[in-house]
Design an enzyme around this catalytic site. Sequence first.
Site, PDB file in Angstrom:
ATOM      1  N   ASP A  31      18.514  55.860  58.267  1.00 58.70           N
ATOM      2  CA  ASP A  31      18.181  56.229  57.085  1.00 58.70           C
ATOM      3  C   ASP A  31      16.718  55.401  56.917  1.00 58.70           C
ATOM      4  O   ASP A  31      16.970  54.207  57.248  1.00 58.70           O
ATOM      5  CB  ASP A  31      18.969  55.978  55.944  1.00 58.70           C
ATOM      6  N   GLY A  36      17.241  55.781  49.427  1.00 58.66           N
ATOM      7  CA  GLY A  36      18.559  55.594  49.763  1.00 58.66           C
ATOM      8  C   GLY A  36      18.890  54.042  49.478  1.00 58.66           C
ATOM      9  O   GLY A  36      17.998  53.305  49.117  1.00 58.66           O
ATOM     10  N   SER A 115      19.160  74.140  50.619  1.00 61.94           N
ATOM     11  CA  SER A 115      19.177  73.864  49.353  1.00 61.94           C
ATOM     12  C   SER A 115      19.168  75.252  48.690  1.00 61.94           C
ATOM     13  O   SER A 115      18.714  76.252  49.074  1.00 61.94           O
ATOM     14  CB  SER A 115      17.984  73.143  48.926  1.00 61.94           C
ATOM     15  N   TYR A 139       9.099  72.078  48.570  1.00 63.24           N
ATOM     16  CA  TYR A 139      10.403  71.760  48.823  1.00 63.24           C
ATOM     17  C   TYR A 139      11.348  72.709  49.269  1.00 63.24           C
ATOM     18  O   TYR A 139      11.753  72.779  50.523  1.00 63.24           O
ATOM     19  CB  TYR A 139      11.249  70.985  47.661  1.00 63.24           C
ATOM     20  N   LYS A 143      12.990  73.619  53.174  1.00 65.15           N
ATOM     21  CA  LYS A 143      14.249  74.127  53.461  1.00 65.15           C
ATOM     22  C   LYS A 143      14.525  75.249  53.996  1.00 65.15           C
ATOM     23  O   LYS A 143      15.149  75.299  55.127  1.00 65.15           O
ATOM     24  CB  LYS A 143      15.069  73.809  52.315  1.00 65.15           C
ATOM     25  N   ASN A 168      23.702  72.107  42.364  1.00 66.88           N
ATOM     26  CA  ASN A 168      23.481  70.924  41.485  1.00 66.88           C
ATOM     27  C   ASN A 168      24.771  70.073  41.852  1.00 66.88           C
ATOM     28  O   ASN A 168      25.750  70.396  41.305  1.00 66.88           O
ATOM     29  CB  ASN A 168      23.499  71.375  39.955  1.00 66.88           C
ATOM     30  N   LEU A 185      20.287  66.049  35.737  1.00 67.87           N
ATOM     31  CA  LEU A 185      20.833  65.995  34.679  1.00 67.87           C
ATOM     32  C   LEU A 185      21.886  64.812  34.522  1.00 67.87           C
ATOM     33  O   LEU A 185      21.746  64.077  33.321  1.00 67.87           O
ATOM     34  CB  LEU A 185      21.417  67.254  34.082  1.00 67.87           C
ATOM     35  N   ARG A 277      11.563  74.231  29.388  1.00 66.23           N
ATOM     36  CA  ARG A 277      10.304  73.981  30.271  1.00 66.23           C
ATOM     37  C   ARG A 277       9.986  75.260  31.188  1.00 66.23           C
ATOM     38  O   ARG A 277      10.619  76.037  31.349  1.00 66.23           O
ATOM     39  CB  ARG A 277      10.648  72.773  31.297  1.00 66.23           C
ATOM     40  N   ASP A 280      12.001  77.036  33.709  1.00 69.16           N
ATOM     41  CA  ASP A 280      13.504  77.117  34.124  1.00 69.16           C
ATOM     42  C   ASP A 280      14.040  78.197  33.792  1.00 69.16           C
ATOM     43  O   ASP A 280      13.865  78.998  32.997  1.00 69.16           O
ATOM     44  CB  ASP A 280      13.703  76.183  32.760  1.00 69.16           C
TER      45      ASP A 280
END
Length: 317
Positions: A31, A36, A115, A139, A143, A168, A185, A277, A280
């Site tokens: 890492d 991290g 993801s 992103y 993935k 999530n 969140l 937003r 969303d």
Amino acid sequence: MTWLVTGGAGYIGAHVVRAFRANGIDVVVIDDLSSGHAEFVPEGVPFIEASLLDAEAVRRALTGVTGVVHLAGYKYAGVSVERPLHTYTQNVTAMVTLLNEMAAQDIHNIVFSSSAGVYGTPDAELVTEDTPTGPQSPYGETKLIGEWLLADQANAVPLKHTSLRYFNVVGSADPKVYDASPYNLFPIVCNLLSKGEVPSIYGTDHPTPDGTSVKDYVHVGDLADAHVAAARALESGKALAPAYNLGSGSGTSVREIMDAARRVTGIDFTPGETPRRPGDPSRVVASGELATRDLGWKNSYTVDEMFRSAWEAWPRS
């Protein structure tokens, strides 16, 4: 049986490390600590502080290893739009380096941290592995490219792989490890409540039962166990699907999260309400049936248990 966990000092990675050790599997961590925390790595676990872009460091980390859980990467979807080249370097170039070094050392097993971002904003009531992919950020694109890299490399050299598509990820399975993301969140709510401030709901006009967006929340402990199951399956020679969704099949609304926070913390608050937003989605919920069938996957925590574990692990000044 020893597995390398890339990104093993991160929130999810540290939980995966603990789950492997709890199941009697030796672990090595690499890492670069860009997001991290060295203190998240348990005492006694070999730890190499380096980037996956450093081929020599990756080579050292892979010595004596039989498989890899690849979690390291740049994980901020929104920011990736502003930093696409950085995102591609960290998530694609670094993965190429990792796969090169794995091939050089005849390491044939890899579990990839993919993801839900590969789906973008899916037009489906329930997302399955057959739902068309359509990433909407660098992103998510990286993935999906990571999954393509695995498939292409497996056509060229012996390689057993599977990708776990997360939604999530929340909570904590160890009070020493917490989610510090400024974009998620649960840590946002924990941070505000711990400072005596009130969190807000973005958007109360969604076409959902309570008007707030509904998403899939998965406890990090369940997620870590899925990695163990996938690693054991690959080591045993079991054929796995290219990708698995780790989802609840039902979902939880933002207002339900706020209600859970009120119950768990004992803090009587009324969340603020602001306009939704742009971009969303109103509902993103995935089926975990395939992972249940092949990996014994289950989402075993209630929303109150998820939030309680996050709140208890949240660092207080």
